[in-house]
Design a protein around this motif. Sequence first.
Motif, PDB file in Angstrom:
ATOM      1  N   PHE A  73      53.787 -35.297  20.276  1.00  0.00           N
ATOM      2  CA  PHE A  73      54.793 -35.019  21.302  1.00  0.00           C
ATOM      3  C   PHE A  73      54.167 -34.287  22.495  1.00  0.00           C
ATOM      4  O   PHE A  73      54.468 -34.573  23.660  1.00  0.00           O
ATOM      5  CB  PHE A  73      55.913 -34.187  20.683  1.00  0.00           C
ATOM      6  N   GLY A  74      53.277 -33.347  22.195  1.00  0.00           N
ATOM      7  CA  GLY A  74      52.579 -32.638  23.267  1.00  0.00           C
ATOM      8  C   GLY A  74      51.679 -33.561  24.075  1.00  0.00           C
ATOM      9  O   GLY A  74      51.584 -33.446  25.307  1.00  0.00           O
ATOM     10  N   LEU A  75      51.018 -34.502  23.402  1.00  0.00           N
ATOM     11  CA  LEU A  75      50.173 -35.475  24.104  1.00  0.00           C
ATOM     12  C   LEU A  75      51.012 -36.368  25.011  1.00  0.00           C
ATOM     13  O   LEU A  75      50.581 -36.756  26.107  1.00  0.00           O
ATOM     14  CB  LEU A  75      49.407 -36.319  23.094  1.00  0.00           C
ATOM     15  N   PHE A  76      52.217 -36.704  24.553  1.00  0.00           N
ATOM     16  CA  PHE A  76      53.121 -37.492  25.388  1.00  0.00           C
ATOM     17  C   PHE A  76      53.371 -36.787  26.716  1.00  0.00           C
ATOM     18  O   PHE A  76      53.270 -37.380  27.791  1.00  0.00           O
ATOM     19  CB  PHE A  76      54.444 -37.724  24.652  1.00  0.00           C
ATOM     20  N   TRP A  77      53.692 -35.496  26.656  1.00  0.00           N
ATOM     21  CA  TRP A  77      53.977 -34.761  27.888  1.00  0.00           C
ATOM     22  C   TRP A  77      52.733 -34.624  28.749  1.00  0.00           C
ATOM     23  O   TRP A  77      52.815 -34.641  29.984  1.00  0.00           O
ATOM     24  CB  TRP A  77      54.568 -33.395  27.562  1.00  0.00           C
ATOM     25  N   LEU A  78      51.567 -34.518  28.113  1.00  0.00           N
ATOM     26  CA  LEU A  78      50.329 -34.431  28.889  1.00  0.00           C
ATOM     27  C   LEU A  78      50.101 -35.701  29.705  1.00  0.00           C
ATOM     28  O   LEU A  78      49.657 -35.641  30.856  1.00  0.00           O
ATOM     29  CB  LEU A  78      49.139 -34.183  27.948  1.00  0.00           C
ATOM     30  N   VAL A  81      51.760 -35.758  33.201  1.00  0.00           N
ATOM     31  CA  VAL A  81      51.355 -34.857  34.281  1.00  0.00           C
ATOM     32  C   VAL A  81      50.974 -35.608  35.558  1.00  0.00           C
ATOM     33  O   VAL A  81      51.441 -35.250  36.649  1.00  0.00           O
ATOM     34  CB  VAL A  81      50.209 -33.930  33.818  1.00  0.00           C
ATOM     35  N   PRO A  82      50.123 -36.662  35.495  1.00  0.00           N
ATOM     36  CA  PRO A  82      49.794 -37.373  36.743  1.00  0.00           C
ATOM     37  C   PRO A  82      51.023 -37.949  37.437  1.00  0.00           C
ATOM     38  O   PRO A  82      51.107 -37.956  38.670  1.00  0.00           O
ATOM     39  CB  PRO A  82      48.853 -38.494  36.259  1.00  0.00           C
ATOM     40  N   HIS A  83      51.971 -38.427  36.655  1.00  0.00           N
ATOM     41  CA  HIS A  83      53.186 -38.997  37.229  1.00  0.00           C
ATOM     42  C   HIS A  83      53.982 -37.936  37.990  1.00  0.00           C
ATOM     43  O   HIS A  83      54.373 -38.132  39.146  1.00  0.00           O
ATOM     44  CB  HIS A  83      54.031 -39.595  36.107  1.00  0.00           C
ATOM     45  N   TYR A  84      54.202 -36.791  37.348  1.00  0.00           N
ATOM     46  CA  TYR A  84      54.991 -35.738  37.989  1.00  0.00           C
ATOM     47  C   TYR A  84      54.270 -35.139  39.195  1.00  0.00           C
ATOM     48  O   TYR A  84      54.902 -34.785  40.190  1.00  0.00           O
ATOM     49  CB  TYR A  84      55.302 -34.622  36.983  1.00  0.00           C
ATOM     50  N   TYR A  85      52.924 -35.034  39.104  1.00  0.00           N
ATOM     51  CA  TYR A  85      52.169 -34.385  40.183  1.00  0.00           C
ATOM     52  C   TYR A  85      51.897 -35.322  41.355  1.00  0.00           C
ATOM     53  O   TYR A  85      52.117 -34.972  42.516  1.00  0.00           O
ATOM     54  CB  TYR A  85      50.848 -33.847  39.633  1.00  0.00           C
ATOM     55  N   GLU A  93      58.357 -29.885  37.220  1.00  0.00           N
ATOM     56  CA  GLU A  93      58.097 -30.825  36.122  1.00  0.00           C
ATOM     57  C   GLU A  93      56.620 -30.879  35.773  1.00  0.00           C
ATOM     58  O   GLU A  93      56.254 -31.047  34.604  1.00  0.00           O
ATOM     59  CB  GLU A  93      58.624 -32.205  36.499  1.00  0.00           C
ATOM     60  N   THR A  94      55.751 -30.743  36.778  1.00  0.00           N
ATOM     61  CA  THR A  94      54.315 -30.746  36.512  1.00  0.00           C
ATOM     62  C   THR A  94      53.918 -29.563  35.639  1.00  0.00           C
ATOM     63  O   THR A  94      53.181 -29.712  34.654  1.00  0.00           O
ATOM     64  CB  THR A  94      53.521 -30.703  37.828  1.00  0.00           C
ATOM     65  N   ALA A 100      53.514 -28.066  27.944  1.00  0.00           N
ATOM     66  CA  ALA A 100      54.050 -28.658  26.716  1.00  0.00           C
ATOM     67  C   ALA A 100      52.996 -28.804  25.620  1.00  0.00           C
ATOM     68  O   ALA A 100      53.281 -28.503  24.451  1.00  0.00           O
ATOM     69  CB  ALA A 100      54.680 -30.015  27.024  1.00  0.00           C
ATOM     70  N   LEU A 101      51.792 -29.260  25.961  1.00  0.00           N
ATOM     71  CA  LEU A 101      50.791 -29.506  24.916  1.00  0.00           C
ATOM     72  C   LEU A 101      50.410 -28.228  24.174  1.00  0.00           C
ATOM     73  O   LEU A 101      50.450 -28.215  22.931  1.00  0.00           O
ATOM     74  CB  LEU A 101      49.556 -30.182  25.497  1.00  0.00           C
ATOM     75  N   PRO A 102      50.024 -27.133  24.849  1.00  0.00           N
ATOM     76  CA  PRO A 102      49.696 -25.924  24.078  1.00  0.00           C
ATOM     77  C   PRO A 102      50.879 -25.386  23.277  1.00  0.00           C
ATOM     78  O   PRO A 102      50.700 -24.901  22.154  1.00  0.00           O
ATOM     79  CB  PRO A 102      49.240 -24.920  25.150  1.00  0.00           C
ATOM     80  N   LEU A 103      52.076 -25.477  23.820  1.00  0.00           N
ATOM     81  CA  LEU A 103      53.246 -24.995  23.090  1.00  0.00           C
ATOM     82  C   LEU A 103      53.528 -25.857  21.863  1.00  0.00           C
ATOM     83  O   LEU A 103      53.855 -25.341  20.782  1.00  0.00           O
ATOM     84  CB  LEU A 103      54.468 -24.981  24.010  1.00  0.00           C
ATOM     85  N   CYS A 104      53.398 -27.177  22.027  1.00  0.00           N
ATOM     86  CA  CYS A 104      53.600 -28.077  20.884  1.00  0.00           C
ATOM     87  C   CYS A 104      52.519 -27.867  19.835  1.00  0.00           C
ATOM     88  O   CYS A 104      52.788 -27.904  18.626  1.00  0.00           O
ATOM     89  CB  CYS A 104      53.609 -29.529  21.357  1.00  0.00           C
ATOM     90  N   ALA A 105      51.282 -27.647  20.286  1.00  0.00           N
ATOM     91  CA  ALA A 105      50.181 -27.409  19.345  1.00  0.00           C
ATOM     92  C   ALA A 105      50.421 -26.114  18.566  1.00  0.00           C
ATOM     93  O   ALA A 105      50.150 -26.043  17.361  1.00  0.00           O
ATOM     94  CB  ALA A 105      48.848 -27.344  20.101  1.00  0.00           C
ATOM     95  N   TYR A 106      50.927 -25.094  19.239  1.00  0.00           N
ATOM     96  CA  TYR A 106      51.225 -23.824  18.563  1.00  0.00           C
ATOM     97  C   TYR A 106      52.349 -24.002  17.544  1.00  0.00           C
ATOM     98  O   TYR A 106      52.311 -23.435  16.443  1.00  0.00           O
ATOM     99  CB  TYR A 106      51.588 -22.770  19.594  1.00  0.00           C
ATOM    100  N   THR A 107      53.347 -24.790  17.912  1.00  0.00           N
ATOM    101  CA  THR A 107      54.429 -25.087  16.979  1.00  0.00           C
ATOM    102  C   THR A 107      53.890 -25.778  15.741  1.00  0.00           C
ATOM    103  O   THR A 107      54.285 -25.466  14.607  1.00  0.00           O
ATOM    104  CB  THR A 107      55.482 -25.982  17.654  1.00  0.00           C
ATOM    105  N   SER A 108      52.984 -26.718  15.947  1.00  0.00           N
ATOM    106  CA  SER A 108      52.346 -27.418  14.832  1.00  0.00           C
ATOM    107  C   SER A 108      51.603 -26.433  13.922  1.00  0.00           C
ATOM    108  O   SER A 108      51.714 -26.486  12.689  1.00  0.00           O
ATOM    109  CB  SER A 108      51.370 -28.472  15.372  1.00  0.00           C
TER     110      SER A 108
END
Length: 371
Positions: A73-78, A81-85, A93-94, A100-108
């Motif tokens: 899920f975190g990789l999805f949000w990563l 990033v190019p799209h939002y930026y 949104e960027t 999202a990725l570090p937060l999702c990784a921490y959740t994992s």
Amino acid sequence: MPALPATTAASTGVVDPVATGPATLLALTAGSVPLADSLAWIAIGAFVVAMVLKWRGAVGPARYLAAGAWVVFGLFWLTMVPHYYLEVKSPIETLLALAALPLCAYTSYLLVRGRESLLLLSNAVAFMGLIYLPVETVPVVRTWLIETTASQTHFGMELLGHSPGLTEGNNGYVSKFAFDPDETVTGRTTYIITACTGIGSMAIFGGLIAAVKAPLKRKTVAFALAIGVIWFLNLVRNVFIGLASPWGWFQQDVLVSVVTEFMGAPADRTSYIVAHNFIAQSLSIVALLGITYLVVRILPEVLEPLEEVLYILTGTEYDLADALGKAERPADSSAATASDAASDTGRSAAPDVTDPDIDPESASGSEPNDD
């Protein structure tokens, strides 16, 4: 609303999408399916399987599968990033996509370490995906939702004295507001895409409400309230962006300078970017907090997954029910329900338990009203 290509801008005016959706991500694909969509489906599928495993009592396997789902899920949000930026040019949104990725990784990591209470939050994300992804990926559903939202937004414009009519937008749907570029200030107009429909926010609250244990009556009332308020505010937002862009409500020199020099956008796109990326998105955060408060008044059980979000962000345990003066469950919540909810969170007194409307079609004529 998304921007029409330069080849059509001369005759139709510049168009911006009213909302941004994750359906298209530059040129990244996995086979014939966009990479972002592939990662989203994999993550949500894993969350759903983990939810089923938890229901069947296989808590250990559920934790590990959910942990893997959070990483995907975190990789999805990563990948977003190019799209939002680069395309949406949305700072908010960027930054959220980057975080999202570090937060999702921490959740994992927390799930692997044994924090079973995060399975409730994982269930909520599973339900969110089950609500959102079919709308994003099933053509007939997407068409109906986009064109219905466009029609309702046009009606809102008519109430304010504007009746541009609707025509086919750059996304192929009858969702473009057909303002005459020769009669407007900027020569631009907008069109509705998936994210302009409010389905993202609806999925968030739908997922939270579906995941918690509570009487069906209160869950139904909370869901109806959240969806109704989101629908109304989203239409107000669409009308605001849809009128601000062509009529140049924010074409002041200082704003034009910021947009052109610091964001690299065309000068005539200033009103759209200010209305959509800065004003509407900032107010959307305030609105979501307000809707959350209303939902909590009816369904305090949703505080449980929200407490897990705060723990991920701060590393501190919170009792939101006590903070909001709702320390006791509503009378219609049985002791068994409270016990089940406590079990779902996986919390224990034992001291050794370790404890988130612009299609990426370029900006040459019309823009989607983004969320």
